[in-house]
Design a protein around this motif. Sequence first.
Motif, short mmCIF file in Angstrom:
data_model
loop_
_atom_site.label_atom_id
_atom_site.label_comp_id
_atom_site.label_asym_id
_atom_site.label_seq_id
_atom_site.Cartn_x
_atom_site.Cartn_y
_atom_site.Cartn_z
N LEU A 45 0.91 -1.34 0.09
CA LEU A 45 -0.04 -0.14 0.03
C LEU A 45 0.77 1.16 0.04
O LEU A 45 2.06 1.42 0.70
CB LEU A 45 -0.88 0.06 1.06
N GLN A 46 0.52 2.10 -0.95
CA GLN A 46 1.50 3.14 -1.24
C GLN A 46 0.52 4.64 -0.35
O GLN A 46 1.42 5.46 0.28
CB GLN A 46 1.54 3.61 -2.62
N ALA A 47 -0.62 4.72 -0.64
CA ALA A 47 -1.53 5.88 -0.22
C ALA A 47 -2.79 5.45 0.00
O ALA A 47 -3.52 4.89 -0.79
CB ALA A 47 -0.98 7.10 -1.06
N THR A 48 -3.45 6.28 0.71
CA THR A 48 -5.02 6.29 0.65
C THR A 48 -5.47 7.73 0.62
O THR A 48 -4.91 8.54 1.53
CB THR A 48 -5.53 5.74 2.10
N VAL A 49 -6.33 8.08 -0.07
CA VAL A 49 -6.68 9.59 -0.42
C VAL A 49 -8.23 9.78 -0.19
O VAL A 49 -9.01 8.92 -0.96
CB VAL A 49 -6.09 9.98 -1.78
N GLN A 50 -8.54 10.48 0.45
CA GLN A 50 -10.04 10.94 0.60
C GLN A 50 -10.57 11.56 -0.44
O GLN A 50 -9.91 12.53 -0.70
CB GLN A 50 -10.24 11.41 2.13
N THR A 79 -5.69 14.73 -7.88
CA THR A 79 -4.51 14.90 -6.76
C THR A 79 -3.50 14.48 -7.56
O THR A 79 -3.42 13.76 -8.49
CB THR A 79 -4.78 14.20 -5.70
N SER A 80 -2.26 15.15 -7.10
CA SER A 80 -0.98 14.65 -7.45
C SER A 80 -0.24 13.76 -6.67
O SER A 80 -0.33 13.90 -5.54
CB SER A 80 -0.04 15.83 -7.77
N TYR A 81 0.13 12.45 -7.32
CA TYR A 81 1.08 11.65 -6.39
C TYR A 81 2.49 11.27 -7.32
O TYR A 81 2.78 11.39 -8.41
CB TYR A 81 0.13 10.21 -6.30
N ALA A 82 3.47 11.36 -6.20
CA ALA A 82 4.91 11.10 -6.63
C ALA A 82 4.96 9.51 -6.37
O ALA A 82 5.06 9.01 -5.45
CB ALA A 82 5.84 11.59 -5.90
N PHE A 83 5.29 8.95 -7.75
CA PHE A 83 5.36 7.44 -7.94
C PHE A 83 6.76 7.24 -7.36
O PHE A 83 7.77 7.91 -8.06
CB PHE A 83 4.96 6.76 -9.23
N PRO A 84 7.07 6.26 -6.74
CA PRO A 84 8.55 6.16 -6.16
C PRO A 84 9.37 5.32 -7.07
O PRO A 84 10.54 5.58 -6.98
CB PRO A 84 8.36 5.58 -4.59
N GLN A 85 8.78 4.50 -7.92
CA GLN A 85 9.48 3.61 -8.81
C GLN A 85 8.46 3.28 -10.07
O GLN A 85 7.42 3.52 -9.82
CB GLN A 85 9.91 2.44 -8.22
N GLY A 137 8.20 9.52 -10.60
CA GLY A 137 7.92 10.81 -10.67
C GLY A 137 6.37 11.14 -10.59
O GLY A 137 5.65 10.41 -10.20
N SER A 138 6.23 12.46 -10.37
CA SER A 138 4.99 12.84 -10.15
C SER A 138 3.99 12.89 -11.34
O SER A 138 4.42 13.14 -12.42
CB SER A 138 4.93 14.29 -9.57
N GLN A 139 2.74 12.21 -11.01
CA GLN A 139 1.76 12.19 -11.89
C GLN A 139 0.33 12.61 -11.30
O GLN A 139 -0.02 12.39 -10.17
CB GLN A 139 1.61 10.87 -12.82
#
Length: 251
Positions: A45-50, A79-85, A137-139
């Motif tokens: 799990l990377q993130a939970t966004v409301q 929303t923007s999320y920075a994918f780590p890999q 990177g961020s997407q």
Amino acid sequence: MNRALPSAGTTETRPLWRTALATATAGACLALYGAAPQAAVADTLQATVQAESMAKSGGCTSTDSTRAVYYCNNDSTSTSYAFPQAGRYSITVAGASSQNNTAGISVYVGSAKVAALTFTGTSYTRQSAVFDIASAGSQEIRLKLETDNGQNDTYVDYFELAYQGPTPAAPPPPSRRTRAPTPAAPTATCSRRWTRPSPTRPSPPSSPPTGTPSSPAPTTPNASTTRPAPTATARWRTSRTPATATCAPKA
């Protein structure tokens, strides 16, 4: 029968043949049945966004303390999320319909549409989709309504983002089927039946001399060649001259 335990301070020895037998049995079972199956590795799990915390856009999108509501087409939250890999990720959206029918929401990552999810009924359900990220990177992650038909609204509570692992290698292209060669046409065989030769057509006559042939002049009947009506006392005699004929009285 109960076996007496060894006294304290002593060490029980096992015959070597028993140890060898146990080792051989374990090896045979391993070779026959294989290693014990390993539990599947769960997604990370990377993130939970409301949904109510995301930025709103569109003409009718609204939020309250627990959810986002999408009323008409092109309503969206992002929303923007920075994918780590790089690799394969999954997104799970918790949503519902305002009526006892099916409502939908589309998921975009960057400019690519990666899923079209549906929720049936007013109870929240979780729907998932997977997608691949080419590099870290961020997407932007956007939830967008595109299936509104005036029969319901779409509710979204939250979404979860998880990492599954490296992107699987693409399967090899299917091999081309080799077309069977076309069978050769059967060869004609000669028969021993004799056939009658065709009759030879005579050659056409030689062409007439050039020039327009003159038409023969019409001939006028000769009065001297006109035979009189026969009588009872006369008979016909034909002279040897081919041009005239005379009638002499009977002697």
